[in-house]
Design a protein around this motif. Sequence first.
Motif, PDB file in Angstrom:
ATOM      1  N   ARG A  56       0.858  -1.183   0.000  1.00  0.00           N
ATOM      2  CA  ARG A  56       0.000   0.000   0.000  1.00  0.00           C
ATOM      3  C   ARG A  56       0.896   1.237   0.000  1.00  0.00           C
ATOM      4  O   ARG A  56       2.110   1.134   0.070  1.00  0.00           O
ATOM      5  CB  ARG A  56      -1.020  -0.003   1.165  1.00  0.00           C
ATOM      6  CG  ARG A  56      -0.652  -0.656   2.443  1.00  0.00           C
ATOM      7  CD  ARG A  56       0.465   0.000   3.181  1.00  0.00           C
ATOM      8  NE  ARG A  56       0.262   1.429   3.364  1.00  0.00           N
ATOM      9  CZ  ARG A  56       1.216   2.311   3.563  1.00  0.00           C
ATOM     10  NH1 ARG A  56       2.489   1.925   3.609  1.00  0.00           N
ATOM     11  NH2 ARG A  56       0.960   3.592   3.717  1.00  0.00           N
ATOM     12  N   ARG A  90      -7.693   0.196  -6.267  1.00  0.00           N
ATOM     13  CA  ARG A  90      -7.742   1.294  -5.295  1.00  0.00           C
ATOM     14  C   ARG A  90      -8.016   2.590  -6.071  1.00  0.00           C
ATOM     15  O   ARG A  90      -7.173   3.042  -6.853  1.00  0.00           O
ATOM     16  CB  ARG A  90      -6.421   1.385  -4.522  1.00  0.00           C
ATOM     17  CG  ARG A  90      -6.120   0.066  -3.808  1.00  0.00           C
ATOM     18  CD  ARG A  90      -5.390   0.232  -2.518  1.00  0.00           C
ATOM     19  NE  ARG A  90      -6.076   1.022  -1.529  1.00  0.00           N
ATOM     20  CZ  ARG A  90      -5.457   1.567  -0.482  1.00  0.00           C
ATOM     21  NH1 ARG A  90      -4.162   1.427  -0.325  1.00  0.00           N
ATOM     22  NH2 ARG A  90      -6.131   2.255   0.411  1.00  0.00           N
ATOM     23  N   ASP A 224      -2.263  11.084  -1.694  1.00  0.00           N
ATOM     24  CA  ASP A 224      -2.656  10.047  -2.659  1.00  0.00           C
ATOM     25  C   ASP A 224      -3.106  10.630  -3.990  1.00  0.00           C
ATOM     26  O   ASP A 224      -3.074   9.950  -5.011  1.00  0.00           O
ATOM     27  CB  ASP A 224      -3.745   9.162  -2.068  1.00  0.00           C
ATOM     28  CG  ASP A 224      -3.142   8.206  -1.061  1.00  0.00           C
ATOM     29  OD1 ASP A 224      -2.874   8.634   0.077  1.00  0.00           O
ATOM     30  OD2 ASP A 224      -2.872   7.050  -1.432  1.00  0.00           O
ATOM     31  N   ASN A 234      -5.594  12.411   1.150  1.00  0.00           N
ATOM     32  CA  ASN A 234      -4.629  11.559   1.863  1.00  0.00           C
ATOM     33  C   ASN A 234      -5.409  10.744   2.887  1.00  0.00           C
ATOM     34  O   ASN A 234      -6.630  10.910   3.050  1.00  0.00           O
ATOM     35  CB  ASN A 234      -3.541  12.417   2.518  1.00  0.00           C
ATOM     36  CG  ASN A 234      -2.372  11.573   3.009  1.00  0.00           C
ATOM     37  OD1 ASN A 234      -1.845  10.750   2.266  1.00  0.00           O
ATOM     38  ND2 ASN A 234      -1.963  11.747   4.252  1.00  0.00           N
ATOM     39  N   LYS A 235      -4.706   9.878   3.588  1.00  0.00           N
ATOM     40  CA  LYS A 235      -5.325   8.968   4.557  1.00  0.00           C
ATOM     41  C   LYS A 235      -6.304   9.683   5.475  1.00  0.00           C
ATOM     42  O   LYS A 235      -6.034  10.796   5.939  1.00  0.00           O
ATOM     43  CB  LYS A 235      -4.198   8.313   5.368  1.00  0.00           C
ATOM     44  CG  LYS A 235      -4.630   7.359   6.453  1.00  0.00           C
ATOM     45  CD  LYS A 235      -5.559   6.268   5.983  1.00  0.00           C
ATOM     46  CE  LYS A 235      -4.992   5.450   4.843  1.00  0.00           C
ATOM     47  NZ  LYS A 235      -6.018   4.557   4.218  1.00  0.00           N
TER      48      LYS A 235
HETATM   49  O1  MRU Z   1      -4.423   3.202   2.470  1.00  0.00           O
HETATM   50  P1  MRU Z   1      -2.946   3.434   2.322  1.00  0.00           P
HETATM   51  O2  MRU Z   1      -2.147   2.861   3.449  1.00  0.00           O
HETATM   52  O3  MRU Z   1      -2.436   3.017   0.974  1.00  0.00           O
HETATM   53  O4  MRU Z   1      -2.793   5.009   2.399  1.00  0.00           O
HETATM   54  C1  MRU Z   1      -1.516   5.577   2.184  1.00  0.00           C
HETATM   55  C2  MRU Z   1      -1.493   7.027   2.453  1.00  0.00           C
HETATM   56  O5  MRU Z   1      -2.495   7.650   2.701  1.00  0.00           O
HETATM   57  C3  MRU Z   1      -0.170   7.712   2.307  1.00  0.00           C
HETATM   58  O6  MRU Z   1      -0.118   8.828   3.138  1.00  0.00           O
HETATM   59  C4  MRU Z   1      -0.022   8.144   0.844  1.00  0.00           C
HETATM   60  O7  MRU Z   1      -0.055   7.053  -0.022  1.00  0.00           O
HETATM   61  C5  MRU Z   1       1.159   8.973   0.580  1.00  0.00           C
HETATM   62  S1  MRU Z   1       2.704   8.305   1.076  1.00  0.00           S
HETATM   63  C6  MRU Z   1       3.572   7.830  -0.183  1.00  0.00           C
END
Ligand code: MRU
Length: 324
Positions: A56, A90, A224, A234-235
């Motif tokens: 991920r 995703r 993202d 982002n997350k």
């Molecule tokens: O759901 P995930 O773990 O893939 O989410 C990742 C994130 O939100 C990161 O902060 C994002 O990909 C940027 S880091 C390279």
Amino acid sequence: MGRRHVARALAPERIVRLDEDAVVILDQRRLPEEVVELRLASVGELAEAIHALAIRGAPAIGVAAAYGLALAAEREEDLEAAFDVLASTRPTAVNLRWALEEMRGDPTRDHALAIHRAEVERCRRMASHAAGLLGAGSRVYTHCNTGGLATGGYGTALGAIRTAWERGLVEQVWVGETRPLLQGARLTAWELEQLGIPFAIVADGAAAALMAEGEVDCVLTGADRIAANGDTANKIGTYGLALAARHHGLPFYVVAPTSTLDPSALSGADIPIEERAPAEVSRRFPARNPAFDVTPAELIEAIVTEEGFHRPPYAVSLPTTVHA
Ligand code: MRU
């Protein structure tokens, strides 16, 4: 300036690589308890692994998908079908689709390896720029996992923290645990321990209180997908952090490669937000599980890419072409 340090990290090929007959990844679901590889011998297996978050992080899933497409091409499989299966795993991280599009014209393992190497190189360059944002003795708050695991090597926000630490500038890293899947508490903590950088995990809900206590100097996160106006997905939880940082007069910075820019999304409203299984939040009670949120551009002090600093207005300062 403090004492200079040397950090030791996982080699990129330990995180994701293409062997003769399989894409091989470090299974991030099993970290930090177990460091085990997973061999993904088909596009279907790889797609499942990406969806399940065995690998991920926006750039890392792009790299993995590029290797998957190269494998499919060597086996003379239907590449459009492989593209669609991988792209649909995703929806929010634009790097996934970006890397697959890059592979269209030249779906070879050499090209996939070049994409992987270029992502790591972009990380090093943006980390060097972003580390310049930190003063001596910085206490940095970060969210999710943005290290080598998330990018196939080095990292975005965590790469910047690593470079700043090597320059003797980092006193403390606050790691938000990142509910519901604990990318912070499991993966960022594991990477920081490997790198030898001082850190402490905090519950996500503790961030604003830490800021109020004067224990945070700035917030660094990855992204993202970044829209043309600078709105940044982002997350989940990132938006709340940016609001808290603004309330406390602290700078909130986004560190991301140009492969995370999506000039076709005019604003955050154009970014698809992944909804994951409610069971990741609660196995027993009703739950909602949006995996990402959008931080409005006005809360972001600067976006740092490998090309340097981009300041508001982002519609003017962000690059409109994305480099391979
Ligand atoms: O759901 P995930 O773990 O893939 O989410 C990742 C994130 O939100 C990161 O902060 C994002 O990909 C940027 S880091 C390279």
